[in-house]
Design a protein around this motif. Structure first.
Motif, PDB file in Angstrom:
ATOM      1  N   ILE A 706       0.817  -1.217  -0.066  1.00  0.00           N
ATOM      2  CA  ILE A 706      -0.003   0.005  -0.041  1.00  0.00           C
ATOM      3  C   ILE A 706       0.799   1.301  -0.016  1.00  0.00           C
ATOM      4  N   HIS A 707       0.597   2.085  -0.881  1.00  0.00           N
ATOM      5  CA  HIS A 707       1.556   3.404  -0.879  1.00  0.00           C
ATOM      6  C   HIS A 707       0.527   4.537  -1.033  1.00  0.00           C
ATOM      7  N   ASP A 708       0.783   5.659  -0.528  1.00  0.00           N
ATOM      8  CA  ASP A 708       0.032   6.853  -0.663  1.00  0.00           C
ATOM      9  C   ASP A 708       0.896   8.042  -1.055  1.00  0.00           C
ATOM     10  N   ARG A 709       0.201   8.498  -2.080  1.00  0.00           N
ATOM     11  CA  ARG A 709       0.784   9.811  -2.973  1.00  0.00           C
ATOM     12  C   ARG A 709      -0.170  10.959  -2.940  1.00  0.00           C
ATOM     13  N   LYS A 710       0.548  12.262  -3.032  1.00  0.00           N
ATOM     14  CA  LYS A 710      -0.701  13.605  -3.270  1.00  0.00           C
ATOM     15  C   LYS A 710      -0.245  13.659  -4.669  1.00  0.00           C
TER      16      LYS A 710
END
Length: 783
Positions: A706-710
């Motif tokens: 799981i990866h979070d980006r803006k």
């Protein structure tokens, strides 16, 4: 002889009882003083110049609550002594008679009808006796009956008010208690007539203060109604003229209308109303309200600490909310509680299946397999005791070696039992047969374990969904009445006729607007007029929640508008199969979710053709259904993994690449399970998101990356299957990044086609695997 210790006798709880009695005595003394002071003022409240029914009713209600409170009657009698032209002795006899009859008949606090009847008879009897002494007149008889009836009725009001004042720590009061307390305040103001301290008139000061506080608490309606009531009570004494009714009513109306300017605005509103009424009545020759009274009451109102006013506001509002708890609110509470009970039931069922699943994992050890082989082959053998008793460890180890030889490619003849066992051929056949059965049994046990794991996860998921549903039902919806009226007026100014407007905040800060109007029947008035007008009025971009119009049988259209997302997305797809004659094993999906979320998913089934397509399409289809139903993302991934593992006895798996984008904030979440790298192109900068997990459907528990980006305005998100990246050689991620960096285009569909064309050129139009490219572009919405 053993001695016994004898402890001195003491009464249990005596100290606690003494403390309780002491506290009760202190409370009684304080209440007596307070009730005596209130009684002093109420004892002065008179109507028609010389009638004092309020003091009589107050005294009767006091001793009905507790007979010892007759001491507070001294305050009432002292109040009557301060009045001129009133026969205070007559009322002293009335007090004595009421106390005598209530003691004689042992009237309890619940016998309010008996107390009111005693009060009526006692006051009427004394009035008639005094009328007889001074000569019978019809007017005196009518006055006596009038005074006795008022005293009898006031018993019911004072009973509620005194009960409220005598109790402590009350946070919720009933409508009857609130009304009774207001009437008590009005009578207190009436009792303050003709009491002046320097240049201040107490009844006027207290009355103005109550109007100011009422305007602060309830606004226009409460301020006007309280002002009118105080003016009316003041006129009962025949000292003030009926002009006071209009004056105080208008002052309460104007001060309540300026509530938005806080307490200063309320005071200014009262002052302006007084000036207007004074100019209207006597042209400034004489102020209708004593300026000193107005100044003192305003100063007291401004000096009251805000927390005390807010506490009073909370009590009154709590009482209002309690009285307005209608059927629908109660039904909502019942349904919410019932749904939460269902949620708990499903959660417990899920836990029970999990426990049952744990028991299944405790399956037979391989030693049971050896025992079963020995029972079938060796029990009737002459060497049984030698092999399985005397040489047990040798035989047991040799059986392990035999199983390893059967499972591997070892030579059976090298086994130590081959030369020693006199029934080795039978032993070998029995071992092969039982080993095969054991493996099949273990395989089905694993399948059953996976199936129960799915059921457990599904029950937990259903529990979570029902719990979320209960939260949605019980959410505090705030209706914005002022905004509704403002919208209707502004739409009418723009020539848009609507039947009704409902505006509410569902609790997440997103204002929802529902507009009901006459249907235009495909004239598209909503897109052409209504939505642009609402967006202009609200100062923010609004859009319709549903694309289809909802028209009822009366030809009325319902339009639901929500705040438009800050970002918009567009998706481009390019897809090529490994063989032109076969179906592609890659499946994709993209869809808008509730709450301003956008999902794009890509799945690559094992191999190619129909079999791979079946696996990937099943994965995507289930993913869509679970996400739309509101299941937790982690639970969805685990459930998909278990289902794919159960679909066939053969190894079947597929990769999953999911992207969730928040269209309000631009936050993105990438869930990758065995999928190839995802690329985020922001101008010439490339961000590579890689996965290290295995594809779904292989292991019992899947570990998703799981990866979070803006994301920013103009960014591209590129999802691709491994067939695409394999075309870029060994260093495929870096080669793909360099290629994407030089691309300069705005349309995501064009970018997807250019990437696919490059892949075909690299592999000579002969792809080694199915290839799919999914390109998402996000851009800022401009109002």
């Amino acid at each position: 002889m053993q001695s016994t210790e004898i402890l001195p006798y003491s009464r249990i709880g005596r100290k606690e009882n003494n403390e309780k009695i002491q506290k009760d005595n202190i409370k009684f003394a304080i209440n007596s003083i307070i009730f005596a002071l209130i009684g002093f003022v109420i004892g002065r409240a008179q109507i028609m110049d010389n009638l004092l029914p309020f003091g009589v009713a107050y005294f009767a209600a006091l001793i009905m609550l507790r007979r010892k409170y007759f001491i507070s009657g001294i305050g009432i009698y002292l109040g009557t002594l301060t009045l001129s032209g009133v026969n205070s002795t007559k009322y002293l006899f009335v007090f004595i008679l009421i106390l005598l009859f209530e003691s004689l008949f042992k009237v309890k606090s619940k016998n309010i009808f008996k107390v009111s009847l005693i009060t009526f008879l006692c006051l009427l009897t004394v009035d008639i006796i005094y009328s007889k002494a001074y000569g019978f007149l019809l007017f005196d008889i009518m006055t006596a009956i009038y005074e006795s009836i008022i005293a009898m009725l006031m018993i019911f009001i004072f009973n509620q008010a005194i009960s409220l004042l005598s109790s402590s720590n009350r946070k919720v009061i009933s409508n009857e208690e609130l009304i009774s307390l207001c009437i008590l305040l009005g009578i207190l103001i009436l009792g303050l007539n003709n009491i002046k301290v320097w240049k201040f008139t107490l009844n006027s000061t207290v009355g103005i203060l109550i109007i100011l506080m009422s305007s602060y608490i309830g606004g226009v309606g409460t301020g006007a109604s309280v002002g009118t009531t105080i003016g009316l009570i003041g006129s009962l004494s025949l000292i003030n003229t009926p002009t006071s009714v209009g004056l105080y009513g208008f002052a309460g109306l104007l001060s309540g209308s300026m509530k938005k300017l806080s307490r200063i605005g309320i005071v200014l509103g009262f002052l302006v109303a007084t000036v207007i009424m004074t100019f209207y009545m006597n042209a400034y020759s004489n102020m209708l309200i004593n300026p000193y009274d107005l100044a003192l009451s305003s100063a007291l109102f401004l000096a009251v600490r805000k927390k005390h006013l807010d506490k009073l506001l909370f009590i009154v509002k709590g009482n209002k909310d309690l009285s307005q708890r209608n059927y629908s609110v109660k039904l909502k509470e019942v349904v919410t509680d019932k749904l939460k009970e269902y949620s708990e039931v499903f959660d417990e069922l899920g836990k029970s299946f999990k426990k049952a699943n744990e028991k299944i994992l405790d399956h037979k050890d391989i030693s049971y397999l050896f025992e079963e082989i020995a029972n079938k082959t060796c029990t009737d053998c002459a060497m049984y005791k030698t092999c399985w008793d005397k040489d047990f460890y040798f035989t047991y180890k040799s059986m392990f070696d035999l199983v390893e030889n059967l499972e591997g490619a070892g030579n059976i003849e090298n086994n130590k039992l081959y030369k020693r066992c006199i029934r080795f051929p039978e032993l070998l056949n029995c071992t092969k047969h039982n080993l095969q059965l054991y493996k099949i049994n273990m395989q089905w046990r694993e399948r059953l374990k996976d199936a129960k794991n799915i059921v457990s996860n599904q029950l937990k998921g259903i529990s979570a969904v029902i719990s979320n549903m209960a939260d949605d039902i019980s959410m505090n919806i705030t209706f914005k009445d002022e905004l509704e009226q403002y919208l209707m007026v502004e739409l009418d100014k723009r020539g848009i006729s609507v039947d009704d407007v409902i505006v509410y905040d569902s609790g997440d800060g997103n204002v929802v607007i529902k507009i009901y109007k006459k249907a235009c029947y495909a004239a598209k008035e909503c897109e052409r007029k209504v939505i642009p007008a609402v967006s202009e009025i609200m100062g923010e971009k609004y859009e319709r929640k549903n694309t289809l119009c909802s028209i009822n049988n009366k030809g009325r259209c319902g339009l639901t508008l929500t705040k438009a997302e800050s970002y918009q997305v567009s998706t481009g797809i390019s897809k090529v199969s490994k063989s032109a004659n076969k179906i592609s094993g890659d499946t994709y999906s993209f869809m808008e979710l509730e709450g301003g979320k956008y999902m794009a998913a890509l799945s690559d089934g094992m191999g190619f053709g129909y079999r791979a397509a079946s696996e990937s399409s099943t994965t995507i289809s289930l993913l869509e259904r679970f996400i739309e139903a509101g299941f937790d993302k982690g639970l969805v991934v685990q459930t998909l993994n278990s289902i794919l593992a159960l679909r066939s006895a053969e190894e079947m798996f597929s990769t999953v690449d999911i992207s969730f984008i928040d269209l309000f904030t631009g936050d993105a979440e990438f869930i990758k399970i065995g999928a190839s790298a995802t690329f985020i192109k922001s101008g010439r900068d490339i961000d590579v998101i890689e996965s290290s997990s295995l594809p779904i459907g292989i292991l019992e528990d899947v570990d998703a990356d799981i990866h979070d980006r803006k994301l920013k305005d103009g960014d591209f998100v590129i999802l691709a299957t491994d067939g695409v990246l394999d075309c870029f050689g060994d260093d495929k991620e870096n080669n793909m990044s360099r290629f994407l960096k030089d691309l300069d285009m705005r349309n995501p569909q064009d970018m997807a086609e250019v990437i696919m064309k490059k892949c075909l050129d690299l592999c000579g139009n002969a792809p080694k695997d199915d290839m799919t490219v999914l390109v998402i572009k996000i851009w800022k919405r401009h109002v």
